[in-house]
Write a protein that holds these residues in place. Structure first.
Motif: not given
Length: 386
Positions: A306-332
């Motif tokens: 769950i720490i790793l998931i937090s890390l990924i979500i936080q990075f996604c939020k950072l990219m969103n703040n920079k107006k990048n809005f990445p596509i998320l790929l979450l396998d299993e």
């Protein structure tokens, strides 16, 4: 940023596959193990520079049952009502009696010269089962992660890494050549090559400092974000290494001077080891579980997940703040989460402005969101029948 169309030909287990996606936020891939869920997500991951999230040899992605030595991927990406078609090809060629594969990219029919141009067109963030060892494996795995984070925010960073790597190989080669007769480097034996070493080390320092500065900027931006995901741990990240210690505590010019001196003094030991003692390629990413004041590597396996998931979500939020809005790929990603964590994750993902691709063996795993309007389920077995 949304993926609107995917077409695969002779890729992994797929001879042909075509998918069109409407204005949908969650795309859930379901099917039995071995049907091709991960292969589909891997194909999408090639929209990022490099060899996809499996980091495989490029010839491995070509379908073994095809009569051709090539594979093709086509995607339509929508970003702010603008559509781009990206085509990616893999082909096996015999060069000097050896099979070699190459990744060739086209944007709207025109060839792209540099893979570092891709993050300007599409950004991806992924979490796959192979990353479960994130906190238990060697530091190279974590360095690659932070470097991928940084170049998604600043594609020019890829050039810093490549120039650094090229000069690092050159330094290693010179030290090896100078060590053949004496078993290790002896200063002054070859003045001409000593001078060339000095020039190479100056280039290493220049690029090493750029890499260090970009990483530190990323850390500061990451740690400044609000970090409150219900049922998930609050975290903080930092880098640990010699270069961080002497560059962080000094002004830039004095730090560069110390860095250069350390490279000079370490020539002998580096000639014996066949590697470099100082540089950004020796740093390690550390993550702190703030509530417990523990490094993630010292947490339980469940907590690490769950720490790793937090890390990924936080990075996604950072990219969103920079107006990048990445596509998320979450396998299993939800296979081993309890119901509370699963619901919290889905709620968090719903608040983000990102398209999310998720895979799982059963639709029941996604029961909290499956009946919502912006969710589509793609059953791999059904897609293969079309």
């Amino acid at each position: 940023m949304k993926l609107r169309s995917v077409y695969l030909e002779n890729f992994r287990s797929y001879k042909k596959l075509k998918i069109k996606i409407d204005n949908t936020k969650f795309i859930i891939l379901t099917g039995k193990n071995g049907t091709g869920k991960t292969n589909l997500l891997e194909a999408i991951s090639f929209l990022s520079p490099g060899k996809g999230f499996k980091n495989c040899k490029l010839d491995e992605v070509i379908n073994n049952n095809s009569n051709t030595n090539q594979s093709s991927l086509f995607f339509i990406i929508e970003d702010e009502n603008q559509e781009n078609e990206i085509g990616i090809g893999f082909a096996n060629k015999i060069i000097n009696n050896r099979f070699q594969s190459k990744k060739v990219i086209h944007l709207n029919g025109k060839k792209i010269k540099k893979q570092s141009d891709l993050p300007n067109l599409v950004s991806l963030v992924w979490l796959i089962p192979e990353m479960d060892i994130f906190f238990r494996t060697n530091s190279l795995f974590r360095r690659k992660f932070i470097d991928r984070c940084v170049f998604n925010l600043n594609p020019e960073y890829l050039d810093y890494l490549r120039i650094y790597e090229r000069n690092l190989k050159e330094r290693n080669k010179i030290l090896k050549d100078l060590s053949e007769k004496n078993f290790f480097y002896i200063e002054g034996k070859n003045i001409e090559k000593d001078l060339w070493l000095k020039k190479i080390e100056e280039k290493l320092v220049n690029e090493g400092v750029k890499i260090f500065q970009e990483r530190i900027k990323f850390l500061n931006d990451f740690n400044s974000l609000s970090n409150n995901i219900k049922n998930f741990p609050r975290i903080k990240i930092f880098l640990e290494g010699d270069i961080e210690r002497f560059l962080s505590s000094k002004k830039q010019e004095s730090g560069k001077k110390i860095y250069l001196q350390k490279l000079h003094k370490s020539r002998k030991i580096d000639s014996i080891k066949g590697s470099i003692s100082y540089g950004p390629n020796k740093s390690d990413l550390k993550v702190i579980f703030l509530k417990k004041k523990l490094l993630a590597e010292n947490c339980s396996t469940g907590e690490q997940k769950i720490i790793l998931i937090s890390l990924i979500i936080q990075f996604c939020k950072l990219m969103n703040n920079k107006k990048n809005f990445p596509i998320l790929l979450l396998d299993e990603i939800v296979a081993h989460l309890d119901n509370n964590n699963k619901k919290s994750l889905f709620e968090e993902l719903k608040t983000l402005g990102n398209q999310v691709w998720m895979s799982g063996s059963s639709l029941k795993l996604f029961s909290p969101i499956i009946n919502e309007k912006n969710v589509i389920n793609l059953e791999i077995e059904d897609l293969l029948k079309q």
